[in-house]
Scaffold this motif. Structure first.
Motif, PDB file in Angstrom:
ATOM      1  N   PRO A   5      -6.367   5.951  14.865  1.00  0.00           N
ATOM      2  CA  PRO A   5      -7.683   4.973  15.521  1.00  0.00           C
ATOM      3  C   PRO A   5      -6.210   4.171  16.755  1.00  0.00           C
ATOM      4  O   PRO A   5      -5.624   3.658  15.948  1.00  0.00           O
ATOM      5  N   PRO A   6      -7.156   4.247  17.995  1.00  0.00           N
ATOM      6  CA  PRO A   6      -6.416   3.512  18.985  1.00  0.00           C
ATOM      7  C   PRO A   6      -6.135   2.370  19.064  1.00  0.00           C
ATOM      8  O   PRO A   6      -7.306   1.491  18.322  1.00  0.00           O
ATOM      9  N   LEU A   7      -5.573   1.256  19.013  1.00  0.00           N
ATOM     10  CA  LEU A   7      -5.319  -0.214  19.302  1.00  0.00           C
ATOM     11  C   LEU A   7      -5.342  -1.021  20.647  1.00  0.00           C
ATOM     12  O   LEU A   7      -5.067  -0.622  21.793  1.00  0.00           O
ATOM     13  N   PRO A   8      -6.678  -1.860  20.213  1.00  0.00           N
ATOM     14  CA  PRO A   8      -6.717  -2.306  21.770  1.00  0.00           C
ATOM     15  C   PRO A   8      -5.517  -2.904  22.435  1.00  0.00           C
ATOM     16  O   PRO A   8      -4.455  -3.386  21.240  1.00  0.00           O
ATOM     17  N   ALA A   9      -5.216  -3.684  23.451  1.00  0.00           N
ATOM     18  CA  ALA A   9      -4.100  -4.231  23.972  1.00  0.00           C
ATOM     19  C   ALA A   9      -3.769  -5.298  23.012  1.00  0.00           C
ATOM     20  O   ALA A   9      -5.123  -6.505  22.866  1.00  0.00           O
ATOM     21  N   SER A  10      -2.430  -6.053  22.634  1.00  0.00           N
ATOM     22  CA  SER A  10      -3.044  -7.631  22.135  1.00  0.00           C
ATOM     23  C   SER A  10      -2.843  -8.716  22.950  1.00  0.00           C
ATOM     24  O   SER A  10      -2.897  -8.793  23.953  1.00  0.00           O
ATOM     25  N   PRO A  11      -3.528  -9.532  22.586  1.00  0.00           N
ATOM     26  CA  PRO A  11      -3.203 -10.916  23.380  1.00  0.00           C
ATOM     27  C   PRO A  11      -2.607 -11.228  23.935  1.00  0.00           C
ATOM     28  O   PRO A  11      -1.079 -11.383  23.941  1.00  0.00           O
ATOM     29  N   LEU A  12      -3.259 -11.954  25.579  1.00  0.00           N
ATOM     30  CA  LEU A  12      -1.342 -12.554  26.123  1.00  0.00           C
ATOM     31  C   LEU A  12      -2.334 -13.621  25.835  1.00  0.00           C
ATOM     32  O   LEU A  12      -3.816 -14.243  26.697  1.00  0.00           O
ATOM     33  N   GLU A  13      -1.696 -14.742  25.406  1.00  0.00           N
ATOM     34  CA  GLU A  13      -2.329 -16.679  25.592  1.00  0.00           C
ATOM     35  C   GLU A  13      -2.081 -17.695  26.534  1.00  0.00           C
ATOM     36  O   GLU A  13       0.030 -17.360  26.805  1.00  0.00           O
ATOM     37  N   ARG A  14      -1.633 -18.864  27.062  1.00  0.00           N
ATOM     38  CA  ARG A  14      -1.207 -19.307  27.643  1.00  0.00           C
ATOM     39  C   ARG A  14      -0.859 -20.565  26.516  1.00  0.00           C
ATOM     40  O   ARG A  14      -1.629 -20.642  25.758  1.00  0.00           O
ATOM     41  N   LEU A  15       0.889 -20.772  26.872  1.00  0.00           N
ATOM     42  CA  LEU A  15       0.807 -21.694  26.029  1.00  0.00           C
ATOM     43  C   LEU A  15       1.536 -22.884  26.593  1.00  0.00           C
ATOM     44  O   LEU A  15       2.102 -23.054  27.136  1.00  0.00           O
ATOM     45  N   HIS A  16       0.389 -23.865  26.180  1.00  0.00           N
ATOM     46  CA  HIS A  16       0.558 -25.237  27.303  1.00  0.00           C
ATOM     47  C   HIS A  16       1.597 -26.216  26.615  1.00  0.00           C
ATOM     48  O   HIS A  16       1.232 -26.982  25.899  1.00  0.00           O
ATOM     49  N   HIS A  17       2.927 -25.801  25.757  1.00  0.00           N
ATOM     50  CA  HIS A  17       4.209 -26.531  25.649  1.00  0.00           C
ATOM     51  C   HIS A  17       4.161 -27.839  26.495  1.00  0.00           C
ATOM     52  O   HIS A  17       4.672 -27.411  27.326  1.00  0.00           O
ATOM     53  N   PRO A  18       4.827 -28.518  25.632  1.00  0.00           N
ATOM     54  CA  PRO A  18       4.861 -30.007  26.364  1.00  0.00           C
ATOM     55  C   PRO A  18       6.266 -30.009  27.782  1.00  0.00           C
ATOM     56  O   PRO A  18       6.598 -30.203  28.986  1.00  0.00           O
ATOM     57  N   ALA A  19       6.873 -28.989  27.156  1.00  0.00           N
ATOM     58  CA  ALA A  19       8.330 -28.759  27.803  1.00  0.00           C
ATOM     59  C   ALA A  19       8.087 -28.493  29.396  1.00  0.00           C
ATOM     60  O   ALA A  19       8.377 -28.385  30.425  1.00  0.00           O
ATOM     61  N   ALA A  20       7.015 -26.788  29.033  1.00  0.00           N
ATOM     62  CA  ALA A  20       6.908 -26.361  29.857  1.00  0.00           C
ATOM     63  C   ALA A  20       5.638 -26.570  31.391  1.00  0.00           C
ATOM     64  O   ALA A  20       6.170 -26.707  32.699  1.00  0.00           O
ATOM     65  N   GLU A  21       4.807 -27.966  30.453  1.00  0.00           N
ATOM     66  CA  GLU A  21       4.106 -28.429  31.788  1.00  0.00           C
ATOM     67  C   GLU A  21       5.032 -29.338  32.359  1.00  0.00           C
ATOM     68  O   GLU A  21       5.056 -29.688  33.614  1.00  0.00           O
ATOM     69  N   ALA A  22       5.674 -30.242  31.526  1.00  0.00           N
ATOM     70  CA  ALA A  22       6.924 -30.709  32.625  1.00  0.00           C
ATOM     71  C   ALA A  22       8.032 -30.375  33.447  1.00  0.00           C
ATOM     72  O   ALA A  22       8.168 -31.136  34.328  1.00  0.00           O
TER      73      ALA A  22
END
Length: 301
Positions: free
Chosen positions: A3-20
């Motif tokens: 059975p085929p699998l759907p695409a795995s999720p892509l999640e936004r990561l609001h990490h403090p280092a990235a936000e800064a």
């Protein structure tokens, strides 16, 4: 048919280092790319084994492979055999041991044989394979699971990411052990503006050669940036500050790296990768407004 699998999720990561830093940080959650939650057959192991699992003569056959005593590949392939009705036999590097990984593999119905390290180095020698009992009708999968036929499946994780973002990311970051997944992603990303950042889990300058050996189109190497500063001393070595533990009911070890908001990580590959990318974000390696995707390749079971 598998059975085929759907695409795995892509999640936004609001990490403090990235936000800064003004960086748009995402995690491609390939640890969720599986037929069953927390099964070792997940992520890049599913993608690497896709050519095997696509075979129409697989049921009832014997599949033989190789790995270490804590190998995610061995655990994943044993799980695939249980799930899809083929038999598995593994040649394990080192002296005979028991541990939760090999106990799981045995429960999946696999047979184990242990080879000393000198003999193990000959594992892909056809003459040696005959000596240790491999038969011509058996299907042999290389250590780690990567084969040249696997590369398009490994690269599909990049194409999924582009579809989910609606555009090519500026940076696509992944860990590497044998270089198979990295080669597949480089081929998939070739011709795009994406820089593919590969973080080897082992120390040394050998990874570029490994990736080059996989590639049928060497020009794809133009998209590669090798980041070699985050092996933390080598394979299976970790900073003392990290907390290593195994949750109740789990088999694989987890790593907490003293950073907030992260998904579950394992210490050999993904923890080093996340630590490296977050350090580089804090140090200003990625431009403000840039899009950075971290591939979580799995190992959470």
């Amino acid at each position: 048919m598998i059975p085929p699998l759907p695409a795995s999720p892509l999640e936004r990561l609001h990490h403090p280092a990235a936000e800064a830093a003004g960086v748009q940080l995402f995690v491609k959650r390939d640890d969720h790319y599986s037929w069953e939650p927390l099964d070792p057959l997940q992520g890049n192991k599913v993608r690497k084994l896709a050519p095997l699992l696509a075979r129409d003569d697989l049921r009832g056959r014997m599949v033989v492979s190789f790995g270490g005593a804590y190998s995610n590949h061995v655990a994943a392939l044993s799980s695939a055999g249980r799930r899809f009705g083929f038999r598995t036999r593994f040649y394990i590097r080192g002296e005979a041991v028991r541990n939760p990984t090999l106990d799981l593999v045995t429960r999946n119905g696999s047979t184990l044989h242990f080879l000393d390290r000198t003999a193990y180095r000959r594992k892909h020698d056809p003459d040696f394979q005959r000596v240790i009992g491999l038969r011509t009708e058996e299907i042999v999968v290389p250590e780690g699971g990567s084969q040249r036929e696997s590369l398009p499946y490994a690269g599909a994780v990049y194409a999924e990411t582009v579809d989910q973002l609606g555009t090519a990311p500026d940076y696509f970051c992944l860990s590497a052990g044998t270089g198979g997944t990295a080669a597949g992603v480089l081929l998939a990303a070739y011709g795009s503006p994406t820089r593919v950042e590969v973080f080897p889990a082992l120390r040394g300058d050998w990874m570029a050669k490994e990736i080059r050996n996989w590639l049928t189109a060497p020009e794809a190497l133009t998209g590669l940036d090798l980041i070699t500063d985050f092996s933390f001393g080598g394979y299976a070595r970790f900073p003392a500050a990290w907390r290593l533990y195994t949750p109740a009911g789990s088999v694989a070890t987890r790593a907490e790296i003293k950073e907030p908001l992260l998904p579950p990580l394992e210490p050999v590959y993904t923890a080093k990768l996340f630590a490296g990318v977050l350090h580089r974000i804090s140090a200003g390696y990625y431009p403000r407004g840039g899009t950075v995707v971290i591939l979580h390749s799995g190992g959470i079971y």
